[in-house]
Scaffold this motif. Sequence first.
Motif, mmCIF file in Angstrom:
data_model
loop_
_atom_site.group_PDB
_atom_site.id
_atom_site.type_symbol
_atom_site.label_atom_id
_atom_site.label_comp_id
_atom_site.label_asym_id
_atom_site.label_seq_id
_atom_site.Cartn_x
_atom_site.Cartn_y
_atom_site.Cartn_z
ATOM 1 N N GLY A 89 0.789 -1.176 -0.003
ATOM 2 C CA GLY A 89 -0.070 0.011 -0.066
ATOM 3 C C GLY A 89 0.806 1.244 -0.032
ATOM 4 N N GLU A 90 0.440 2.198 0.733
ATOM 5 C CA GLU A 90 1.078 3.446 0.738
ATOM 6 C C GLU A 90 2.515 3.535 1.588
ATOM 7 O OE1 GLU A 90 -1.100 7.039 1.611
ATOM 8 O OE2 GLU A 90 -2.625 6.461 0.464
ATOM 9 N N GLY A 91 3.555 4.185 1.300
ATOM 10 C CA GLY A 91 4.968 4.273 2.050
ATOM 11 C C GLY A 91 5.326 2.816 2.227
ATOM 12 N N ASP A 92 5.206 1.843 1.114
ATOM 13 C CA ASP A 92 5.636 0.515 1.071
ATOM 14 C C ASP A 92 5.356 -0.404 2.430
ATOM 15 O OD1 ASP A 92 7.346 1.003 -0.893
ATOM 16 O OD2 ASP A 92 9.358 1.519 0.185
ATOM 17 N N ALA A 93 4.121 0.139 2.913
ATOM 18 C CA ALA A 93 3.432 -0.850 3.802
ATOM 19 C C ALA A 93 2.956 -1.990 3.153
ATOM 20 C CB ALA A 93 2.345 0.271 4.795
ATOM 21 N N ILE A 94 2.997 -3.199 3.849
ATOM 22 C CA ILE A 94 2.715 -4.396 3.313
ATOM 23 C C ILE A 94 1.114 -4.834 3.763
ATOM 24 C CG2 ILE A 94 4.721 -5.281 2.579
ATOM 25 C CD1 ILE A 94 4.388 -7.107 5.040
ATOM 26 N N PHE A 95 0.348 -5.443 3.075
ATOM 27 C CA PHE A 95 -1.074 -5.841 3.791
ATOM 28 C C PHE A 95 -0.802 -6.995 4.180
ATOM 29 C CE2 PHE A 95 -2.557 -3.058 0.065
ATOM 30 C CZ PHE A 95 -3.330 -2.212 0.775
ATOM 31 N N GLY A 96 -1.308 -7.167 5.606
ATOM 32 C CA GLY A 96 -1.024 -8.412 6.213
ATOM 33 C C GLY A 96 0.377 -8.283 6.962
ATOM 34 N N THR A 97 1.101 -9.682 6.923
ATOM 35 C CA THR A 97 2.340 -9.841 7.510
ATOM 36 C C THR A 97 3.043 -10.903 7.120
ATOM 37 O OG1 THR A 97 3.541 -9.754 9.585
ATOM 38 C CG2 THR A 97 1.605 -11.122 9.581
ATOM 39 N N VAL A 98 4.174 -11.279 7.197
ATOM 40 C CA VAL A 98 4.979 -12.423 6.768
ATOM 41 C C VAL A 98 4.856 -13.160 7.860
ATOM 42 C CG1 VAL A 98 7.339 -13.285 6.069
ATOM 43 C CG2 VAL A 98 6.486 -10.950 5.210
ATOM 44 N N THR A 99 4.502 -14.484 7.721
ATOM 45 C CA THR A 99 4.214 -15.492 8.744
ATOM 46 C C THR A 99 5.404 -16.562 8.754
ATOM 47 O OG1 THR A 99 2.891 -16.829 7.461
ATOM 48 C CG2 THR A 99 2.038 -15.194 8.763
ATOM 49 N N ASP A 100 5.313 -17.243 9.732
ATOM 50 C CA ASP A 100 6.515 -18.135 9.989
ATOM 51 C C ASP A 100 6.121 -19.312 8.805
ATOM 52 O OD1 ASP A 100 4.101 -18.877 11.464
ATOM 53 O OD2 ASP A 100 5.373 -19.463 13.253
ATOM 54 N N ARG A 101 4.786 -19.642 8.621
ATOM 55 C CA ARG A 101 4.445 -20.688 7.702
ATOM 56 C C ARG A 101 4.929 -20.510 6.303
ATOM 57 N NH1 ARG A 101 -0.277 -23.563 9.669
ATOM 58 N NH2 ARG A 101 -0.784 -22.785 11.648
ATOM 59 N N GLU A 102 4.825 -19.074 5.893
ATOM 60 C CA GLU A 102 5.309 -18.617 4.799
ATOM 61 C C GLU A 102 6.900 -18.749 4.354
ATOM 62 O OE1 GLU A 102 2.680 -15.025 2.909
ATOM 63 O OE2 GLU A 102 3.967 -14.786 5.104
ATOM 64 N N THR A 128 8.149 -3.075 3.195
ATOM 65 C CA THR A 128 9.260 -3.742 2.236
ATOM 66 C C THR A 128 10.504 -3.710 2.767
ATOM 67 O OG1 THR A 128 9.270 -2.071 0.728
ATOM 68 C CG2 THR A 128 7.621 -3.912 0.200
ATOM 69 N N GLY A 129 11.369 -4.631 2.495
ATOM 70 C CA GLY A 129 12.670 -4.543 2.753
ATOM 71 C C GLY A 129 13.238 -5.913 2.995
ATOM 72 N N THR A 130 14.574 -5.718 3.665
ATOM 73 C CA THR A 130 15.244 -6.938 3.929
ATOM 74 C C THR A 130 15.300 -7.190 5.565
ATOM 75 O OG1 THR A 130 16.596 -6.641 1.995
ATOM 76 C CG2 THR A 130 17.264 -8.057 3.791
#
Length: 152
Positions: A89-102, A128-130
């Motif tokens: 979305g705006e400002g490189d914000a992601i929808f949801g989150t990165v999970t341990d399952r992913e 987004t990022g590292t």
Amino acid sequence: MAKRVQLVLNQDVIKLGRTGDLVEVAPGYARNYLIPQKMAVHATAGILKQVERRREKERQRQLELKQQAQELKTALENVGSLTIAKQVGEGDAIFGTVTDREVAALVQQVIGQEIDRRGITLPDISKTGTYNADIKLHPEVTATVEVQVVPE
């Protein structure tokens, strides 16, 4: 005071010991509870040898598991970074989150070996990022993997 009895435990007993432990208990506790419930047996030379053999086998098994975890750690560190695509979305914000399952699914896809998702520790990922993810492969072996979150 009554004489204590030495027993070898056949199973874990709360507040007493673990399987294979040599314990000293009151004779009544041994005679009336531990031995009839098959939780323990009297300590004899033969039984102590069996316990020692079991412990040695378990120690060897743990060494093999640790060695496998070391090999997996090396494989994970050679991969470099894992890339996960997320909606942004705006400002490189992601929808949801990165999970341990992913992350676990991505690791399995990349190196072809399944890992336990409960051993994966991720920072809070909201942009987004590292990021660095710690993967506990064994009680003594932890691998650090770079997770790169990119826009979809």
